[in-house]
Motif scaffolding. Structure first.
Motif, PDB file in Angstrom:
ATOM      1  N   PRO A  49     -17.366  -4.999  15.354  1.00  0.00           N
ATOM      2  CA  PRO A  49     -18.016  -6.161  14.732  1.00  0.00           C
ATOM      3  C   PRO A  49     -17.230  -7.438  15.045  1.00  0.00           C
ATOM      4  O   PRO A  49     -16.010  -7.439  15.036  1.00  0.00           O
ATOM      5  N   GLU A  50     -17.924  -8.518  15.308  1.00  0.00           N
ATOM      6  CA  GLU A  50     -17.259  -9.765  15.683  1.00  0.00           C
ATOM      7  C   GLU A  50     -16.403 -10.341  14.566  1.00  0.00           C
ATOM      8  O   GLU A  50     -15.396 -10.980  14.823  1.00  0.00           O
ATOM      9  N   GLU A  51     -16.763 -10.113  13.306  1.00  0.00           N
ATOM     10  CA  GLU A  51     -16.011 -10.729  12.218  1.00  0.00           C
ATOM     11  C   GLU A  51     -14.617 -10.117  12.031  1.00  0.00           C
ATOM     12  O   GLU A  51     -13.725 -10.767  11.513  1.00  0.00           O
ATOM     13  N   HIS A  52     -14.397  -8.883  12.435  1.00  0.00           N
ATOM     14  CA  HIS A  52     -13.089  -8.230  12.321  1.00  0.00           C
ATOM     15  C   HIS A  52     -12.836  -7.347  13.542  1.00  0.00           C
ATOM     16  O   HIS A  52     -12.705  -6.134  13.419  1.00  0.00           O
ATOM     17  N   PRO A  53     -12.723  -7.910  14.732  1.00  0.00           N
ATOM     18  CA  PRO A  53     -12.641  -7.067  15.924  1.00  0.00           C
ATOM     19  C   PRO A  53     -11.400  -6.201  16.032  1.00  0.00           C
ATOM     20  O   PRO A  53     -11.440  -5.160  16.635  1.00  0.00           O
ATOM     21  N   HIS A  54     -10.269  -6.600  15.421  1.00  0.00           N
ATOM     22  CA  HIS A  54      -9.051  -5.809  15.549  1.00  0.00           C
ATOM     23  C   HIS A  54      -8.414  -5.529  14.194  1.00  0.00           C
ATOM     24  O   HIS A  54      -7.231  -5.263  14.092  1.00  0.00           O
ATOM     25  N   ARG A  55      -9.193  -5.586  13.150  1.00  0.00           N
ATOM     26  CA  ARG A  55      -8.653  -5.465  11.795  1.00  0.00           C
ATOM     27  C   ARG A  55      -7.872  -4.179  11.576  1.00  0.00           C
ATOM     28  O   ARG A  55      -6.846  -4.180  10.927  1.00  0.00           O
ATOM     29  N   TYR A  56      -8.344  -3.080  12.094  1.00  0.00           N
ATOM     30  CA  TYR A  56      -7.682  -1.798  11.865  1.00  0.00           C
ATOM     31  C   TYR A  56      -7.124  -1.246  13.167  1.00  0.00           C
ATOM     32  O   TYR A  56      -7.431  -0.145  13.576  1.00  0.00           O
ATOM     33  N   ALA A  57      -6.285  -2.025  13.820  1.00  0.00           N
ATOM     34  CA  ALA A  57      -5.707  -1.627  15.101  1.00  0.00           C
ATOM     35  C   ALA A  57      -4.752  -0.448  14.933  1.00  0.00           C
ATOM     36  O   ALA A  57      -4.219  -0.195  13.855  1.00  0.00           O
ATOM     37  N   VAL A  58      -4.535   0.265  16.005  1.00  0.00           N
ATOM     38  CA  VAL A  58      -3.633   1.421  16.018  1.00  0.00           C
ATOM     39  C   VAL A  58      -2.238   1.032  15.534  1.00  0.00           C
ATOM     40  O   VAL A  58      -1.589   1.785  14.817  1.00  0.00           O
ATOM     41  N   GLU A  59      -1.783  -0.172  15.876  1.00  0.00           N
ATOM     42  CA  GLU A  59      -0.470  -0.629  15.425  1.00  0.00           C
ATOM     43  C   GLU A  59      -0.389  -0.651  13.900  1.00  0.00           C
ATOM     44  O   GLU A  59       0.641  -0.351  13.314  1.00  0.00           O
ATOM     45  N   GLY A  60      -1.492  -1.030  13.259  1.00  0.00           N
ATOM     46  CA  GLY A  60      -1.541  -1.023  11.801  1.00  0.00           C
ATOM     47  C   GLY A  60      -1.457   0.381  11.227  1.00  0.00           C
ATOM     48  O   GLY A  60      -0.829   0.612  10.190  1.00  0.00           O
ATOM     49  N   LEU A  61      -2.089   1.337  11.897  1.00  0.00           N
ATOM     50  CA  LEU A  61      -1.993   2.731  11.458  1.00  0.00           C
ATOM     51  C   LEU A  61      -0.557   3.225  11.566  1.00  0.00           C
ATOM     52  O   LEU A  61      -0.040   3.878  10.662  1.00  0.00           O
ATOM     53  N   HIS A  62       0.106   2.891  12.677  1.00  0.00           N
ATOM     54  CA  HIS A  62       1.504   3.302  12.846  1.00  0.00           C
ATOM     55  C   HIS A  62       2.374   2.711  11.745  1.00  0.00           C
ATOM     56  O   HIS A  62       3.183   3.415  11.132  1.00  0.00           O
ATOM     57  N   ALA A  63       2.209   1.409  11.480  1.00  0.00           N
ATOM     58  CA  ALA A  63       3.008   0.755  10.439  1.00  0.00           C
ATOM     59  C   ALA A  63       2.718   1.369   9.071  1.00  0.00           C
ATOM     60  O   ALA A  63       3.636   1.561   8.270  1.00  0.00           O
ATOM     61  N   THR A  64       1.461   1.695   8.795  1.00  0.00           N
ATOM     62  CA  THR A  64       1.088   2.304   7.515  1.00  0.00           C
ATOM     63  C   THR A  64       1.757   3.658   7.347  1.00  0.00           C
ATOM     64  O   THR A  64       2.336   3.953   6.288  1.00  0.00           O
ATOM     65  N   ILE A  65       1.696   4.489   8.354  1.00  0.00           N
ATOM     66  CA  ILE A  65       2.311   5.819   8.287  1.00  0.00           C
ATOM     67  C   ILE A  65       3.814   5.700   8.078  1.00  0.00           C
ATOM     68  O   ILE A  65       4.397   6.371   7.220  1.00  0.00           O
ATOM     69  N   HIS A  66       4.471   4.825   8.834  1.00  0.00           N
ATOM     70  CA  HIS A  66       5.915   4.632   8.660  1.00  0.00           C
ATOM     71  C   HIS A  66       6.229   4.159   7.242  1.00  0.00           C
ATOM     72  O   HIS A  66       7.138   4.674   6.589  1.00  0.00           O
ATOM     73  N   HIS A  67       5.480   3.179   6.765  1.00  0.00           N
ATOM     74  CA  HIS A  67       5.703   2.655   5.418  1.00  0.00           C
ATOM     75  C   HIS A  67       5.569   3.757   4.359  1.00  0.00           C
ATOM     76  O   HIS A  67       6.409   3.880   3.472  1.00  0.00           O
ATOM     77  N   LEU A  68       4.513   4.544   4.472  1.00  0.00           N
ATOM     78  CA  LEU A  68       4.290   5.609   3.491  1.00  0.00           C
ATOM     79  C   LEU A  68       5.365   6.696   3.547  1.00  0.00           C
ATOM     80  O   LEU A  68       5.627   7.375   2.561  1.00  0.00           O
ATOM     81  N   LEU A  69       5.995   6.851   4.707  1.00  0.00           N
ATOM     82  CA  LEU A  69       7.088   7.819   4.840  1.00  0.00           C
ATOM     83  C   LEU A  69       8.440   7.222   4.430  1.00  0.00           C
ATOM     84  O   LEU A  69       9.463   7.895   4.488  1.00  0.00           O
ATOM     85  N   GLY A  70       8.429   5.943   4.045  1.00  0.00           N
ATOM     86  CA  GLY A  70       9.662   5.298   3.624  1.00  0.00           C
ATOM     87  C   GLY A  70      10.507   4.785   4.779  1.00  0.00           C
ATOM     88  O   GLY A  70      11.691   4.508   4.616  1.00  0.00           O
ATOM     89  N   ILE A  71       9.909   4.645   5.956  1.00  0.00           N
ATOM     90  CA  ILE A  71      10.612   4.144   7.135  1.00  0.00           C
ATOM     91  C   ILE A  71      10.324   2.655   7.272  1.00  0.00           C
ATOM     92  O   ILE A  71       9.176   2.229   7.176  1.00  0.00           O
ATOM     93  N   ASP A  72      11.355   1.861   7.490  1.00  0.00           N
ATOM     94  CA  ASP A  72      11.188   0.416   7.663  1.00  0.00           C
ATOM     95  C   ASP A  72      10.479   0.152   8.990  1.00  0.00           C
ATOM     96  O   ASP A  72      11.095   0.177  10.049  1.00  0.00           O
TER      97      ASP A  72
END
Length: 101
Positions: A49-72
């Motif tokens: 969708p044009e309004e959020h073309p990169h909102r949920y990028a793979v980089e965000g998934l990586h950062a989310t997983i690290h954060h949830l595991l307690g990794i900075d």
């Protein structure tokens, strides 16, 4: 999660090529919110969708997983040759986490 989705169309060799524009994954446990769906493509699976073309990028998934595991996720590590390497180039996706939901 896989590294790529598959193209919406069949190629000349009767297969489907890598498609980084859309793929599916399942996350569970460890602070992940339950029962949500994030992201979309058009009905043909071809465009974001044009309004959020990169909102949920793979980089965000990586950062989310690290954060949830307690990794900075913002930390940099040094490679054996002294090159700084970021753990993640993204930012956690708040909608995926129980603590933000």
């Amino acid at each position: 999660m896989v590294e790529f989705g598959r193209t919406p169309n069949i190629n000349p060799a009767a297969g489907r090529d890598h498609w980084p524009h859309g793929f599916s994954m399942v996350m569970a446990g460890g602070g992940v919110r339950r029962g949500i769906v994030l992201g979309e493509t058009d009905p043909e699976g071809k465009k974001l969708p044009e309004e959020h073309p990169h909102r949920y990028a793979v980089e965000g998934l990586h950062a989310t997983i690290h954060h949830l595991l307690g990794i900075d996720y913002q930390r940099e590590l040094m490679s054996p040759i002294g090159r700084p390497m970021a753990i993640s180039a993204g930012t956690p996706i708040g909608e995926l986490m129980v603590e933000n939901g």
